[in-house]
Design a protein around this motif. Sequence first.
Motif, PDB file in Angstrom:
ATOM      1  N   PHE A 140      25.209  69.317  12.880  1.00  0.00           N
ATOM      2  CA  PHE A 140      26.383  68.799  12.196  1.00  0.00           C
ATOM      3  C   PHE A 140      27.381  68.485  13.292  1.00  0.00           C
ATOM      4  O   PHE A 140      27.301  69.072  14.368  1.00  0.00           O
ATOM      5  CB  PHE A 140      26.956  69.840  11.232  1.00  0.00           C
ATOM      6  CG  PHE A 140      26.217  69.946   9.922  1.00  0.00           C
ATOM      7  CD1 PHE A 140      25.634  68.820   9.336  1.00  0.00           C
ATOM      8  CD2 PHE A 140      26.117  71.157   9.267  1.00  0.00           C
ATOM      9  CE1 PHE A 140      24.959  68.913   8.128  1.00  0.00           C
ATOM     10  CE2 PHE A 140      25.434  71.261   8.053  1.00  0.00           C
ATOM     11  CZ  PHE A 140      24.857  70.135   7.489  1.00  0.00           C
ATOM     12  N   HIS A 169      21.977  79.169   5.389  1.00  0.00           N
ATOM     13  CA  HIS A 169      22.134  79.251   6.845  1.00  0.00           C
ATOM     14  C   HIS A 169      21.756  80.645   7.376  1.00  0.00           C
ATOM     15  O   HIS A 169      21.992  81.656   6.716  1.00  0.00           O
ATOM     16  CB  HIS A 169      23.588  78.953   7.192  1.00  0.00           C
ATOM     17  CG  HIS A 169      23.823  78.743   8.649  1.00  0.00           C
ATOM     18  ND1 HIS A 169      24.221  79.761   9.492  1.00  0.00           N
ATOM     19  CD2 HIS A 169      23.701  77.642   9.421  1.00  0.00           C
ATOM     20  CE1 HIS A 169      24.348  79.276  10.719  1.00  0.00           C
ATOM     21  NE2 HIS A 169      24.037  77.995  10.699  1.00  0.00           N
ATOM     22  N   ASP A 186      29.677  79.368   0.955  1.00  0.00           N
ATOM     23  CA  ASP A 186      29.590  78.841   2.316  1.00  0.00           C
ATOM     24  C   ASP A 186      29.589  77.319   2.235  1.00  0.00           C
ATOM     25  O   ASP A 186      28.596  76.709   1.842  1.00  0.00           O
ATOM     26  CB  ASP A 186      28.301  79.360   2.972  1.00  0.00           C
ATOM     27  CG  ASP A 186      28.096  78.793   4.379  1.00  0.00           C
ATOM     28  OD1 ASP A 186      28.959  78.034   4.867  1.00  0.00           O
ATOM     29  OD2 ASP A 186      27.052  79.123   4.987  1.00  0.00           O
TER      30      ASP A 186
END
Length: 472
Positions: free
Chosen positions: A80, A180, A262
């Motif tokens: 990202f 994640h 998240d």
Amino acid sequence: MDLHEFRRYAHEIVDWMADYLENIEKYPVMAQVRPKEIMNQLPPDPPQKSESFEQILADFEKVILPGVTHWQHPSFFAYFPANSSPPSVLAEMLTATLGAQCMIWQTSPAATELEERVLSWLGKMIGLPPDFVGVIQDTASTATLCSILTAREKAFNYSINAKGMNDKGILTTYCSTETHSSIEKSVKIAGLGKEYLRKIPVDENYAMIPEELEAAIESDLSKGYHPICIVATLGTTSSTAIDPLRKIGEICAKYNVWLHVDAALAGTALLLPELRWMIDGIEYADSFVFNPHKWMFTNFDCSAYFVKDPGALIQTFEILPEYLKTKEGDRVNNYRDWGIQLGRRFRALKLWFVIRHYGVEGLQQKVREHIRMAKDLTKKIEESEDFELLAPVPLNTICFRYKPSKIDDTEQLNHMNEKLLERLNRTGKLYMTHTKLNGVYTLRFAIGQTYVKPRHVEQGWQLIKETAKSLD
Ligand SMILES: *Cc1c(COP(=O)(O)O)cnc(C)c1O
């Protein structure tokens, strides 16, 4: 270095910074070095005597720069984004110059009060309900750890901090298989045991299946375990899948389990009202994290952590040794009690500079443009005969692979795409990374760099097509 020299070098370095950004497309995006290549150019022992600043700067250019991957390159499409921007860099220069510690109000009142104000702006900017209160953490990993620790403490009336976990039985946590890795890390650090982190299956869009979540909770309850925390993800790291927040929230409410959200990347997309469907159900959440240091033009580190009950957070982390007592007491925020670190950087300053410089509308425009570019490329990939889209594209990240019609074997395709990625990154003209979705080697193309323009995406796409052809 006296201040006269400092001034001269500072001007020189600012010129270097502007030149670097002006010429950034001349650098290979991914550093083209081999392991230890940089290390071997660095002397094993530190200098005993002062070295000239000219020499230090010259070595920065000669030794260090070739080993840097250029995250601010407009053709950075890997992972990202961890983007920066001119106002953010300028604020960081001031932050470094002030060198202030922001652990208690008194150690830097402006830092504390600016943080409180800017985080309240930020909450409004992304459409969080007004009862959420924010604090800056270094990373989403740390924010998630804070959340899981708070969930643990709240579930046992803060007794684990006092007496340890000895008689508490088994505490279970829940996330999806696509969550994640920082969630598993937090569960390990919090002493909950990764064996008791339930990774809930996902649907065809890689989003958590709420019915499976409920079944897992029921099963744990039947064994006498204590479900304490569920982590929902908005924008998973592999494919930006969006977990169904409202349904997950209803389950949290039904079983009285803490809900952490998240949204490390996707939080920035919430600047756009048309994407707020992602937080439908946010009223069920206890905590929420997103990283302005990813997609919101604020250089690392700056993670915004929002909680509904700051009292629970503070009760989990507070300490009060004699040397930290001040007379202001409860009238002000003392952020040392809002997380793990004691010493804290003045990070609100860069966020303030960024928000004021672009304005909410300027930020929205940039993010909207990134998403539009992602939609355009998605369409081209869908229309292309030799490429295949592998996941929905709700945000800025496209998951796809090269798939010539004559090849069907998964292993062969995995191998081809791995080779394609390696070749692409070796050109230095763009940088992409991969993931695996259902065992399929997947190329990821994440658009979110501060300086990215449609031509960079177009050039990238052309390069991908040409390089893929050369594999045959
Ligand atoms: C990037 C990311 C993280 C980790 O962020 P850090 O700030 O580097 O800890 C966590 N969750 C998601 C969904 C992410 O995309």
